[in-house]
Design an enzyme around this catalytic site. Structure first.
Site, PDB file in Angstrom:
ATOM      1  CE1 TYR A 197      38.996  30.779  45.819  1.00  0.00           C
ATOM      2  CE2 TYR A 197      38.839  29.135  47.411  1.00  0.00           C
ATOM      3  CZ  TYR A 197      39.339  29.712  46.289  1.00  0.00           C
ATOM      4  OH  TYR A 197      40.112  28.753  45.382  1.00  0.00           O
TER       5      TYR A 197
ATOM      6  CE1 TYR B  30      30.835  27.807  40.639  1.00  0.00           C
ATOM      7  CE2 TYR B  30      29.087  26.332  41.757  1.00  0.00           C
ATOM      8  CZ  TYR B  30      29.497  27.369  41.597  1.00  0.00           C
ATOM      9  OH  TYR B  30      29.351  28.636  42.475  1.00  0.00           O
TER      10      TYR B  30
END
Length: 433
Positions: free
Chosen positions: A151, A433
């Site tokens: 990322y 999450y």
């Protein structure tokens, strides 16, 4: 804070075009169609190497699916096929240093089928989400990750490190103070409710926290269908002297030796006060027949090592957890509070171009933070948007980033950045999450 509904944002045109060139269809899934919703959930489960979900599990996941913007990549334009890649997102408040909030574009469920690697799909998914967030005026994005090497190339930075504790209870002992209140067992439905209530009240105390959602709490409480260890989950809550619930803990016990000695795994400990934190830790460490306690996703300034008699009985492992990505520098940097004055010009590079440029950040005790784009000014520090996003939450030292070559600046500028950006208490994100 007005929160935008991500489901109202259409699929990113650039990602549509890019994937169409490879004969792939990229679209936001119509959640009202039960067949498409089921296919999307099944693809996500497959992407995370899970077992084929049952009808009960799919029904359980539908509430979360309905609340999010679900985007899939398909081999054909046909709507009723399983996607070969998935991603979902929603806009949620994220706590900032000082207790304020900003809307954050939260990203989850990122999967690409093993049959479709190396086709630019992950890039289209991630960049499509970020462009969609920018188009909606959302100033920051965030995610938790299964792989930490992916990322950074999209501008995300590991801004919220967390700790995992492993405690040898026989060695560690207990040295914490007495607490005025009581710990009591609760059933799993009450546990889910207590986790929800306390977490929502406590999350404003630390930057990086976001609200949970119903299936998150029922899952932690062991109530999710398909959770083979759910029956092992137990729960307690802490009530203060006035009978108010101030903390809750979900945990599971496992026979660790074959001789009726156990390990206790803390699935989640949420506490609103230091007294609640101490009381719940004491319950875990002094539990009958328990020789080892483990707990992950704990803040780096957790009191645990200072609550025991022998801190060498506590092993702390720090690891990455929450990743952030600033999308709007003026909005993000003026929304948080700072710990010291600062007046610097920073040069930010950005692989996607959203935040690139020279920015002057001025902080003093008499006025609100000010950020403006500048041209021709002397630059005090150079960094990429990933490094700035790491620094933003206040939990990682500018000196550490400088030592790693992530910030180019003189030592006095690095020290000034450290003093200004550090957050108290330490940032945290205690859920996935």
């Amino acid at each position: 804070m007005t929160v935008i509904d991500s489901r109202d944002i259409p699929a990113d045109p650039e990602s549509i075009e890019r994937l169409a060139a490879g004969s792939l269809t990229y679209r936001v899934v119509d959640g009202s169609d039960a067949t498409r919703a089921e296919l999307f959930q099944r693809a996500t489960t497959r992407g995370f190497l899970g077992a084929e979900p049952s009808a009960e599990e799919l029904a359980f996941g539908q509430q979360t699916f309905d609340a999010r913007r679900n985007t899939g990549v398909y081999e054909t334009p046909a709507a009723d096929t399983m996607p070969v890649a998935t991603i979902d997102s929603w806009v949620t408040p994220v706590t900032l240093p000082g207790g304020g909030e900003l809307p954050m574009w939260a990203i989850s469920g990122v999967t690409v089928s093993a049959t479709h690697r190396r086709r630019g799909i992950a890039r289209a998914l991630l960049e499509g989400e970020l462009r969609s967030a920018v188009s909606a005026g959302i100033p920051i994005a965030g995610l938790t990750v299964s792989e930490a090497t992916i990322y950074g190339r999209y501008g995300f930075g590991s801004a919220l490190p967390m700790a995992k504790f492993t405690v040898d209870t026989r060695r560690a002992g207990w040295a914490g103070p007495a607490v005025d209140g009581r710990v009591e067992y609760v059933d799993r439905d009450s546990l889910a409710a207590a986790l929800d209530t306390v977490h929502d009240r406590a999350r404003s105390a630390r930057s990086g926290q976001i609200p949970g959602w119903p299936s998150r709490w029922t899952g932690i409480a062991g109530l999710a269908p398909g959770n083979t260890d759910g029956a092992k989950v137990r729960g307690v809550r802490f009530l203060d002297r006035d009978g108010e619930v101030r903390g809750a803990m979900a945990f599971a016990l496992q026979d660790s030796s074959g001789s009726f000695r156990f390990a206790l795994d803390v699935r989640l400990l949420v506490a609103e006060t230091p007294e609640a934190t101490g009381a719940l830790w004491r319950f875990a460490l002094q539990h009958d027949l328990v020789d080892q306690v483990t707990a992950d996703l704990r803040p780096l300034d957790d009191a645990l090592p200072w609550l025991v008699r022998d801190p060498r009985g506590v092993t702390q492992t720090v690891h990455d957890h929450g990743w952030l990505r600033i999308l709007d520098i003026p909005t993000a940097l003026t929304a948080r509070t700072y710990s010291a004055p600062l007046d610097v010009v920073i040069r930010v590079s950005d692989p996607l171009g959203f935040t690139a440029g020279d920015w002057r950040l001025r902080l003093d005790a008499q006025s609100e933070p000010r950020v403006e784009a500048v041209e021709g000014a002397d630059v005090d520090a150079e960094l990429d948007i990933s490094a700035l996003s790491i620094l933003y939450a206040g939990g990682v030292r500018a000196a550490s980033l400088h030592g790693a070559g992530r910030i180019v600046a003189d030592r006095n500028v690095v020290e000034a950045l450290d003093r200004a950006f550090v957050a108290f208490p330490a940032p945290a994100l205690d859920i996935w999450y």
